[in-house]
Design a protein around this motif. Structure first.
Motif, PDB file in Angstrom:
ATOM      1  N   PHE A 148       0.837  -1.198   0.000  1.00 28.26           N
ATOM      2  CA  PHE A 148       0.000   0.000   0.000  1.00 28.26           C
ATOM      3  C   PHE A 148       0.874   1.252   0.000  1.00 28.26           C
ATOM      4  O   PHE A 148       0.558   2.234  -0.667  1.00 28.26           O
ATOM      5  CB  PHE A 148      -0.965   0.016   1.190  1.00 28.26           C
ATOM      6  N   LYS A 149       1.989   1.169   0.724  1.00 33.56           N
ATOM      7  CA  LYS A 149       2.917   2.309   0.717  1.00 33.56           C
ATOM      8  C   LYS A 149       3.438   2.562  -0.684  1.00 33.56           C
ATOM      9  O   LYS A 149       3.543   3.697  -1.130  1.00 33.56           O
ATOM     10  CB  LYS A 149       4.086   2.035   1.669  1.00 33.56           C
ATOM     11  N   LYS A 150       3.780   1.470  -1.371  1.00 37.13           N
ATOM     12  CA  LYS A 150       4.238   1.582  -2.754  1.00 37.13           C
ATOM     13  C   LYS A 150       3.178   2.267  -3.605  1.00 37.13           C
ATOM     14  O   LYS A 150       3.475   3.119  -4.437  1.00 37.13           O
ATOM     15  CB  LYS A 150       4.493   0.183  -3.336  1.00 37.13           C
ATOM     16  N   LEU A 151       1.945   1.861  -3.381  1.00 32.65           N
ATOM     17  CA  LEU A 151       0.837   2.430  -4.152  1.00 32.65           C
ATOM     18  C   LEU A 151       0.751   3.931  -3.904  1.00 32.65           C
ATOM     19  O   LEU A 151       0.645   4.735  -4.830  1.00 32.65           O
ATOM     20  CB  LEU A 151      -0.482   1.747  -3.753  1.00 32.65           C
ATOM     21  N   GLU A 152       0.842   4.300  -2.634  1.00 29.16           N
ATOM     22  CA  GLU A 152       0.770   5.716  -2.280  1.00 29.16           C
ATOM     23  C   GLU A 152       1.921   6.493  -2.897  1.00 29.16           C
ATOM     24  O   GLU A 152       1.763   7.647  -3.288  1.00 29.16           O
ATOM     25  CB  GLU A 152       0.797   5.874  -0.754  1.00 29.16           C
ATOM     26  N   ALA A 153       3.075   5.819  -2.981  1.00 25.96           N
ATOM     27  CA  ALA A 153       4.254   6.498  -3.508  1.00 25.96           C
ATOM     28  C   ALA A 153       4.246   6.538  -5.035  1.00 25.96           C
ATOM     29  O   ALA A 153       5.140   7.114  -5.645  1.00 25.96           O
ATOM     30  CB  ALA A 153       5.511   5.801  -3.007  1.00 25.96           C
ATOM     31  N   GLY A 154       3.273   5.895  -5.641  1.00 28.39           N
ATOM     32  CA  GLY A 154       3.163   5.954  -7.090  1.00 28.39           C
ATOM     33  C   GLY A 154       3.975   4.894  -7.812  1.00 28.39           C
ATOM     34  O   GLY A 154       4.223   5.018  -8.998  1.00 28.39           O
ATOM     35  N   ASP A 155       4.370   3.858  -7.107  1.00 30.91           N
ATOM     36  CA  ASP A 155       5.104   2.753  -7.720  1.00 30.91           C
ATOM     37  C   ASP A 155       4.329   2.173  -8.893  1.00 30.91           C
ATOM     38  O   ASP A 155       3.133   1.902  -8.796  1.00 30.91           O
ATOM     39  CB  ASP A 155       5.349   1.661  -6.664  1.00 30.91           C
ATOM     40  N   GLN A 156       5.033   1.968 -10.025  1.00 30.98           N
ATOM     41  CA  GLN A 156       4.352   1.588 -11.262  1.00 30.98           C
ATOM     42  C   GLN A 156       3.618   0.261 -11.157  1.00 30.98           C
ATOM     43  O   GLN A 156       2.463   0.140 -11.558  1.00 30.98           O
ATOM     44  CB  GLN A 156       5.350   1.552 -12.425  1.00 30.98           C
ATOM     45  N   GLU A 157       4.309  -0.743 -10.604  1.00 33.80           N
ATOM     46  CA  GLU A 157       3.672  -2.065 -10.526  1.00 33.80           C
ATOM     47  C   GLU A 157       2.427  -2.017  -9.646  1.00 33.80           C
ATOM     48  O   GLU A 157       1.384  -2.585  -9.974  1.00 33.80           O
ATOM     49  CB  GLU A 157       4.650  -3.119  -9.984  1.00 33.80           C
ATOM     50  N   ALA A 158       2.538  -1.324  -8.522  1.00 30.93           N
ATOM     51  CA  ALA A 158       1.399  -1.216  -7.611  1.00 30.93           C
ATOM     52  C   ALA A 158       0.242  -0.488  -8.296  1.00 30.93           C
ATOM     53  O   ALA A 158      -0.922  -0.900  -8.199  1.00 30.93           O
ATOM     54  CB  ALA A 158       1.808  -0.474  -6.342  1.00 30.93           C
ATOM     55  N   ARG A 159       0.577   0.597  -8.997  1.00 33.48           N
ATOM     56  CA  ARG A 159      -0.471   1.351  -9.709  1.00 33.48           C
ATOM     57  C   ARG A 159      -1.173   0.459 -10.733  1.00 33.48           C
ATOM     58  O   ARG A 159      -2.390   0.494 -10.865  1.00 33.48           O
ATOM     59  CB  ARG A 159       0.136   2.548 -10.470  1.00 33.48           C
ATOM     60  N   ASP A 160      -0.369  -0.334 -11.453  1.00 32.18           N
ATOM     61  CA  ASP A 160      -0.940  -1.200 -12.476  1.00 32.18           C
ATOM     62  C   ASP A 160      -1.909  -2.212 -11.871  1.00 32.18           C
ATOM     63  O   ASP A 160      -2.999  -2.428 -12.389  1.00 32.18           O
ATOM     64  CB  ASP A 160       0.175  -1.934 -13.224  1.00 32.18           C
ATOM     65  N   LEU A 161      -1.440  -2.827 -10.780  1.00 30.09           N
ATOM     66  CA  LEU A 161      -2.302  -3.816 -10.128  1.00 30.09           C
ATOM     67  C   LEU A 161      -3.599  -3.173  -9.662  1.00 30.09           C
ATOM     68  O   LEU A 161      -4.689  -3.679  -9.901  1.00 30.09           O
ATOM     69  CB  LEU A 161      -1.572  -4.431  -8.927  1.00 30.09           C
ATOM     70  N   TRP A 162      -3.439  -2.039  -9.010  1.00 33.27           N
ATOM     71  CA  TRP A 162      -4.595  -1.322  -8.472  1.00 33.27           C
ATOM     72  C   TRP A 162      -5.579  -0.949  -9.593  1.00 33.27           C
ATOM     73  O   TRP A 162      -6.788  -1.093  -9.462  1.00 33.27           O
ATOM     74  CB  TRP A 162      -4.082  -0.080  -7.737  1.00 33.27           C
ATOM     75  N   GLN A 163      -5.014  -0.507 -10.719  1.00 33.67           N
ATOM     76  CA  GLN A 163      -5.849  -0.142 -11.865  1.00 33.67           C
ATOM     77  C   GLN A 163      -6.620  -1.357 -12.377  1.00 33.67           C
ATOM     78  O   GLN A 163      -7.781  -1.246 -12.756  1.00 33.67           O
ATOM     79  CB  GLN A 163      -4.973   0.443 -12.977  1.00 33.67           C
ATOM     80  N   ARG A 164      -5.968  -2.513 -12.337  1.00 31.32           N
ATOM     81  CA  ARG A 164      -6.649  -3.732 -12.779  1.00 31.32           C
ATOM     82  C   ARG A 164      -7.849  -4.022 -11.887  1.00 31.32           C
ATOM     83  O   ARG A 164      -8.928  -4.333 -12.365  1.00 31.32           O
ATOM     84  CB  ARG A 164      -5.706  -4.930 -12.715  1.00 31.32           C
ATOM     85  N   PHE A 165      -7.635  -3.938 -10.580  1.00 34.85           N
ATOM     86  CA  PHE A 165      -8.731  -4.211  -9.637  1.00 34.85           C
ATOM     87  C   PHE A 165      -9.896  -3.266  -9.907  1.00 34.85           C
ATOM     88  O   PHE A 165     -11.056  -3.659  -9.878  1.00 34.85           O
ATOM     89  CB  PHE A 165      -8.265  -4.026  -8.185  1.00 34.85           C
ATOM     90  N   LYS A 166      -9.516  -2.046 -10.192  1.00 35.79           N
ATOM     91  CA  LYS A 166     -10.525  -1.035 -10.438  1.00 35.79           C
ATOM     92  C   LYS A 166     -11.304  -1.357 -11.724  1.00 35.79           C
ATOM     93  O   LYS A 166     -12.532  -1.278 -11.763  1.00 35.79           O
ATOM     94  CB  LYS A 166      -9.825   0.325 -10.564  1.00 35.79           C
ATOM     95  N   ASP A 167     -10.567  -1.717 -12.757  1.00 38.74           N
ATOM     96  CA  ASP A 167     -11.204  -2.042 -14.029  1.00 38.74           C
ATOM     97  C   ASP A 167     -12.161  -3.217 -13.897  1.00 38.74           C
ATOM     98  O   ASP A 167     -13.272  -3.196 -14.420  1.00 38.74           O
ATOM     99  CB  ASP A 167     -10.144  -2.367 -15.089  1.00 38.74           C
ATOM    100  N   ILE A 168     -11.671  -4.241 -13.190  1.00 36.97           N
ATOM    101  CA  ILE A 168     -12.500  -5.433 -13.004  1.00 36.97           C
ATOM    102  C   ILE A 168     -13.798  -5.058 -12.286  1.00 36.97           C
ATOM    103  O   ILE A 168     -14.889  -5.471 -12.678  1.00 36.97           O
ATOM    104  CB  ILE A 168     -11.732  -6.499 -12.178  1.00 36.97           C
ATOM    105  N   SER A 169     -13.685  -4.250 -11.259  1.00 38.70           N
ATOM    106  CA  SER A 169     -14.854  -3.852 -10.480  1.00 38.70           C
ATOM    107  C   SER A 169     -15.803  -3.008 -11.311  1.00 38.70           C
ATOM    108  O   SER A 169     -17.012  -3.255 -11.344  1.00 38.70           O
ATOM    109  CB  SER A 169     -14.422  -3.048  -9.257  1.00 38.70           C
ATOM    110  N   LEU A 170     -15.249  -2.017 -11.992  1.00 43.37           N
ATOM    111  CA  LEU A 170     -16.098  -1.105 -12.763  1.00 43.37           C
ATOM    112  C   LEU A 170     -16.848  -1.828 -13.870  1.00 43.37           C
ATOM    113  O   LEU A 170     -17.988  -1.510 -14.175  1.00 43.37           O
ATOM    114  CB  LEU A 170     -15.263   0.031 -13.343  1.00 43.37           C
ATOM    115  N   ARG A 171     -16.171  -2.825 -14.460  1.00 41.06           N
ATOM    116  CA  ARG A 171     -16.806  -3.618 -15.504  1.00 41.06           C
ATOM    117  C   ARG A 171     -18.109  -4.205 -14.953  1.00 41.06           C
ATOM    118  O   ARG A 171     -19.147  -4.153 -15.583  1.00 41.06           O
ATOM    119  CB  ARG A 171     -15.840  -4.734 -15.920  1.00 41.06           C
ATOM    120  N   GLU A 172     -18.006  -4.760 -13.744  1.00 40.13           N
ATOM    121  CA  GLU A 172     -19.185  -5.379 -13.151  1.00 40.13           C
ATOM    122  C   GLU A 172     -20.208  -4.338 -12.688  1.00 40.13           C
ATOM    123  O   GLU A 172     -21.409  -4.518 -12.874  1.00 40.13           O
ATOM    124  CB  GLU A 172     -18.757  -6.261 -11.965  1.00 40.13           C
TER     125      GLU A 172
END
Length: 567
Positions: free
Chosen positions: A217-241
């Motif tokens: 989560f810290k990585k995500l907050e810091a803007g780490d690319q891999e974390a952002r990508d993963l987070w974006q995926r979760f978001k996409d999956i959710s929004l699709r539904e």
RNA sequence: GCGCCAGUAGCUCAGCUGGAUAGAGCAUCGGAUUUCUAAUCCGGCGGUCGAGGGUUCAAGUCCUUCCUGGCGCGCCA
């Protein structure tokens, strides 16, 4: 307050005799409990004080001296009330011409022209299923948005997604360990849920996982690319539904902007609060003391420096004011967050924003089960998707049983099934807690959405059978039976109901009124034949039928419900 | 403990900001269709408006005390 042409005329009549200002008379006017007692009533209590006479004496005297001039046809005193009977022909003509002229716009106005309203509704958490308890915010918000649109306001619907928090770190750990790297395209929220559950199971055996999650989560907050990508995926999956379900419900948003969006703005927000001298450190946390206002303090930063929900809400409010320059902002969020919004609005006010007082928390009661509380963890939830498909299936069965010849059965079943769910949720005052019950949610008889839709469909059916164009060139004198007049009255009141619904942020006022219209229509329908042999009469009644159809259609549309022409 | 919300017919709810005889639906019982869709309509049954006190010409509605239920009250959202 009641007001229309007839009341204005009555007020001017009364003003001449009593000297009371017309505005005050209009304010006092009422509708008698029974139409047989009159169309409008003036209570004489107020006059009784000034004249030092019993109210029934005043009523009796006035009834003798007041002239019955058009549109008033009779004035009768009943106890302390002075009751007015109006010319039904004139009334019918006024109401029907108005509805007919305005069509889809009957009930609309331009009172809100040039003003902007921002509405925050639905706002579910990412990576979790939408369940029945998410229904209320979405439906109430959608209806209120339509109400304000109808009154001419420019409306912006915002879905404030819950897309930030330590749980995403957990999800990332689970995904990295047990998820499938290439199959995520086909992932659903269920898969995310399973990962989430698995994380908690494994974390009990291996406490190191928690720390790993915090790291992510810290990585995500810091803007780490891999974390952002993963987070974006979760978001996409959710929004699709989510989108799939919003589409089923016919709900639209102008923006999906989650909490994460404001994450970069909170720094400035906190700084502004500090500069205003509002903040202070207490127990290592940064707070705004609200003691003088009888509220617990509002926390802006935790002791580990992280911001909180309130901080992000304040930042979001600032951003929205800057972006939309709203005249009013409405949060459609459950009543358990009443204190939270009271605090947030107060802090906005203290920060010097006069628009802080234009923020409204439209709260609503909780949805619970009969025995247990709904909980995502325990799986004791009814998923929205399941509820909706069940309702549609149920509607389909009834169509097969009652009208197997119907075309577009599936479309109609969808409209009716979902209409039932929406109407049920919007028919009690939003204040009330709701105990979810399958039988009740899927009831299609009595005061329900399908009842309104069915009434509408029958009217359409009559119009189809009539086949000719509807005209206002009719003999309005033919429309004065009791059942007709009572129905016309409910049509006449429709625009004022919308105004009240906006004033109180209360869609149930509209659903209740639609029930009244239907019940009046059905009483009329069962006592009088529309397609009468007498052509004049048929033409007049067709106009009434068409106007009623129009009101039902417009009302349902505001609630977010389709009005099929056949069912 | 403090704060907010709710309590009206067996069940679910209206009651238009204090006014006329407290209303609907569901359930139950009884009726209505050779005629515009019976997902409808008409009738019966069903009430100490949680309890007490107060305010006034008038209280389901306002003030107050209590009872019951829900929610909330610093590091979740």
């Amino acid at each position: 307050m009641l007001t229309n042409y007839f009341i204005t005329r009555i007020a001017s009549l009364l003003n001449e005799k009593t000297g009371l200002p017309e505005a005050e008379i209009e304010k006092l006017m009422e509708v008698p409990p029974d139409f047989k007692m009159g169309d409008y009533a003036f209570p004489c209590y107020t006059l009784s004080k000034a004249l030092k006479k019993a109210p029934n004496v005043i009523a009796s005297e006035l009834s003798k001296t007041l002239p019955s001039v058009s549109p008033v046809v009779e004035i009768r005193d009943i106890g302390p009330y002075l009751n007015f009977f109006i010319d039904r022909t004139i009334f019918a003509e006024m109401v029907l011409k108005k509805v007919c002229e305005e069509h889809d716009c009957y009930g609309s106005s331009s009172t809100g022209a040039g003003k902007r309203v921002v509405i925050d509704y639905s706002s579910p958490n990412i990576a979790k299923h939408l369940a029945v308890h998410h229904l209320r915010s979405a439906l109430i918000g959608n209806a209120i948005l339509h109400v304000y649109k109808t009154l001419g306001y420019t409306c912006t619907g915002i879905n404030h997604l819950g897309d930030w928090g330590t749980q995403f770190g957990q999800l990332m750990v689970a995904y990295k360990r047990w998820g499938s790297e290439d199959a995520y395209q086909s992932y659903t929220v269920t898969d995310l849920n399973n990962l989430y559950v698995k994380f908690h199971q494994e974390a009990e055996k291996n406490p190191l996982l928690e720390g790993e999650a915090r790291e992510w989560f810290k990585k995500l907050e810091a803007g780490d690319q891999e974390a952002r990508d993963l987070w974006q995926r979760f978001k996409d999956i959710s929004l699709r539904e989510f989108q799939k379900i919003y589409e089923m419900l016919g709900i639209h948003f102008d923006a999906f902007v989650g909490e994460s969006f404001y994450n970069t703005m909170v720094v400035d927000t906190v700084m502004r609060a500090k500069e205003k001298g509002l903040t202070r450190v207490s127990e290592e946390a940064l707070i705004v003391d609200l003691e003088p206002y009888g509220m617990p303090p509002c926390l802006l930063r935790k002791k580990d420096d992280a911001t909180l929900y309130a901080t992000r809400d304040i930042a979001a409010a600032e951003y929205r004011q800057k972006t939309y320059n709203f005249d009013k902002m409405i949060y459609v969020v459950g009543s358990e967050q009443k204190l939270h919004f009271k605090q947030v609005f107060k802090v906005l006010e203290l920060m010097g924003y006069e628009w802080g007082s234009h923020c409204v928390h439209v709260d609503f009661g909780l949805m619970k089960f009969k025995d247990a509380k709904m909980s995502t963890r325990k799986g004791t939830v009814v998923l929205l998707e399941d509820l909706l498909s069940e309702a549609i299936e149920r509607a389909k069965q009834i169509i097969e049983a009652k009208n197997p010849q119907l075309e577009n059965k599936d479309t109609v079943a969808r409209h009716v099934g979902i209409g039932a769910i929406i109407f049920a949720d919007l028919s009690a005052k939003r204040n009330k807690d709701v105990v979810f019950d399958w039988n009740e949610a899927l009831n299609f008889d009595g005061e329900t959405g399908p009842y309104v839709q069915y009434t509408h469909a029958r009217l359409c059916s009559i119009l189809r059978k009539y086949g000719k164009a509807v005209t206002t060139r009719v003999d309005f004198g033919l429309l004065k039976e009791d059942e007709t007049t009572v129905l016309l009255k409910s049509l006449e009141q429709f625009p004022s109901v919308i105004v009240r619904a906006a004033e109180f942020y209360e869609p149930s006022l509209i659903s209740n009124h639609l029930i009244a219209v239907c019940s009046n229509l059905n009483r009329f329908y069962n006592t009088h034949r529309v397609l009468a042999d007498d052509e004049e009469l048929a033409r007049a009644r067709i106009l009434l039928v068409d106007a009623t159809r129009q009101v039902l259609k417009n009302g349902l549309k505001i609630l977010g419900i389709n009005a099929p022409g056949q069912m």
